[in-house]
Design an enzyme around this catalytic site. Structure first.
Site, PDB file in Angstrom:
ATOM      1  N   HIS A  13       0.852  -1.190   0.000  1.00 61.17           N
ATOM      2  CA  HIS A  13       0.000   0.000   0.000  1.00 61.17           C
ATOM      3  C   HIS A  13       0.892   1.246   0.000  1.00 61.17           C
ATOM      4  O   HIS A  13       1.763   1.391   0.864  1.00 61.17           O
ATOM      5  CB  HIS A  13      -0.916  -0.011   1.239  1.00 61.17           C
ATOM      6  CG  HIS A  13      -1.916  -1.119   1.206  1.00 61.17           C
ATOM      7  ND1 HIS A  13      -2.188  -1.931   2.288  1.00 61.17           N
ATOM      8  CD2 HIS A  13      -2.715  -1.543   0.189  1.00 61.17           C
ATOM      9  CE1 HIS A  13      -3.121  -2.806   1.938  1.00 61.17           C
ATOM     10  NE2 HIS A  13      -3.448  -2.602   0.679  1.00 61.17           N
ATOM     11  N   GLU A  52       1.784   3.682   2.998  1.00 56.54           N
ATOM     12  CA  GLU A  52       2.420   3.088   4.179  1.00 56.54           C
ATOM     13  C   GLU A  52       3.943   3.121   3.992  1.00 56.54           C
ATOM     14  O   GLU A  52       4.599   2.073   3.924  1.00 56.54           O
ATOM     15  CB  GLU A  52       1.905   1.655   4.374  1.00 56.54           C
ATOM     16  CG  GLU A  52       0.378   1.631   4.568  1.00 56.54           C
ATOM     17  CD  GLU A  52      -0.234   0.223   4.557  1.00 56.54           C
ATOM     18  OE1 GLU A  52       0.519  -0.757   4.493  1.00 56.54           O
ATOM     19  OE2 GLU A  52      -1.472   0.141   4.616  1.00 56.54           O
ATOM     20  N   HIS A  57       3.251  -4.024   6.427  1.00 55.11           N
ATOM     21  CA  HIS A  57       2.195  -3.026   6.221  1.00 55.11           C
ATOM     22  C   HIS A  57       2.230  -2.024   7.372  1.00 55.11           C
ATOM     23  O   HIS A  57       3.031  -2.155   8.300  1.00 55.11           O
ATOM     24  CB  HIS A  57       0.818  -3.705   6.217  1.00 55.11           C
ATOM     25  CG  HIS A  57       0.465  -4.410   4.959  1.00 55.11           C
ATOM     26  ND1 HIS A  57      -0.295  -3.834   3.966  1.00 55.11           N
ATOM     27  CD2 HIS A  57       0.768  -5.658   4.530  1.00 55.11           C
ATOM     28  CE1 HIS A  57      -0.450  -4.707   2.975  1.00 55.11           C
ATOM     29  NE2 HIS A  57       0.190  -5.821   3.297  1.00 55.11           N
ATOM     30  N   GLU A 109       2.280  -5.503  10.951  1.00 54.14           N
ATOM     31  CA  GLU A 109       1.541  -4.232  10.861  1.00 54.14           C
ATOM     32  C   GLU A 109       2.229  -3.203  11.761  1.00 54.14           C
ATOM     33  O   GLU A 109       2.139  -3.255  12.985  1.00 54.14           O
ATOM     34  CB  GLU A 109       0.083  -4.427  11.305  1.00 54.14           C
ATOM     35  CG  GLU A 109      -0.751  -5.325  10.392  1.00 54.14           C
ATOM     36  CD  GLU A 109      -1.291  -4.605   9.155  1.00 54.14           C
ATOM     37  OE1 GLU A 109      -0.975  -3.407   8.957  1.00 54.14           O
ATOM     38  OE2 GLU A 109      -2.028  -5.251   8.390  1.00 54.14           O
TER      39      GLU A 109
HETATM   40 ZN   LIG Z   1      -1.334  -2.088   4.104  1.00 50.85          ZN
END
Ligand SMILES: [Zn+2]
Length: 222
Positions: A35, A38, A137, A195
């Protein structure tokens, strides 16, 4: 020395690069910046490559592929989705893939695997047959975690010992078309999704997770 590969190009023609620590061992794949909004995930993957280029990497005998930025157009535009407006982490050809609404932040694309960035990963996995995968992420504050798909609980717990993040088996919402569902849940290749907290700067995220990422790489194969 690391080998550099250009695996393919993004929608707008930007190269998608991988860096390979080439040793005779099963492949460990690490992917940053799925993404584009990010950037800490791209920074962490780049910092890892820099670390592997030092004497630390020279002394390792693992076989590591690092894709530092899967979504270079999104990174440039600071958008979650790629330049076609597709969420790459909803574009993988899972059994539960769905198209969704092009206006939605989770738009899955015109068809499963439609995006060149997704094809880069599918092709790399087909060719290299990685034994485990780490995808980096970012997530909203307080929800940072080590999430896993497939038989990766022990790997996630190993990383959590180092970074202090919670281990989460289910991220809390369905993720049709995600890389974790495709490779971890459906193909049973151990897959960890790290994350990072999006409110922390990239250097802090890297320093907090450097040992956890190295532990992921250096864990024994089961
Ligand atoms: Zn992501």
């Amino acid at each position: 020395m690391l080998r550099t590969h250009v695996l393919g190009t993004s929608v707008r023609g930007r190269p998608i690069r991988a860096y390979e620590l080439d040793n005779p061992a099963p492949v460990i794949l690490i992917i940053g910046c799925v993404h584009g909004d990010e950037p800490q995930s791209a920074f962490a993957a780049e910092a890892l490559v820099e670390l592997l280029q030092t004497s630390v990497g020279e002394m390792m005998d693992e076989h590591v592929f690092v894709v530092t930025c899967l979504n270079p157009d999104g990174l440039e535009l600071a958008t979650r989705k790629n330049a076609n407006g597709v969420d790459l982490n909803r574009n993988f050809p899972t059994a539960n893939w769905r198209r969704g609404d092009p206006q939605d932040m989770f738009y899955g694309g015109s068809m499963a695997g439609s995006e060149p960035e997704t094809q880069v990963v599918l092709d790399l996995i087909r060719r290299q047959q990685p034994r485990r995968i780490l995808v980096i992420h970012c997530i909203e504050p307080t929800r940072h975690c080590v999430n896993y798909d497939g038989p990766a609980q022990s790997l996630a717990e190993l990383m959590a010992k180092s970074n202090g993040y919670p281990v989460v088996a289910d991220i809390g919402h369905p993720t049709p078309g995600s890389l974790g569902t495709w490779i971890g849940y459906e193909r049973k290749i151990p897959t960890v999704t790290l994350e990072l907290p999006e409110n922390l700067d990239a250097e802090t995220c890297w320093q907090t997770n450097r040992n956890a990422i190295m532990d992921f790489i250096q864990a024994e194969f089961e």
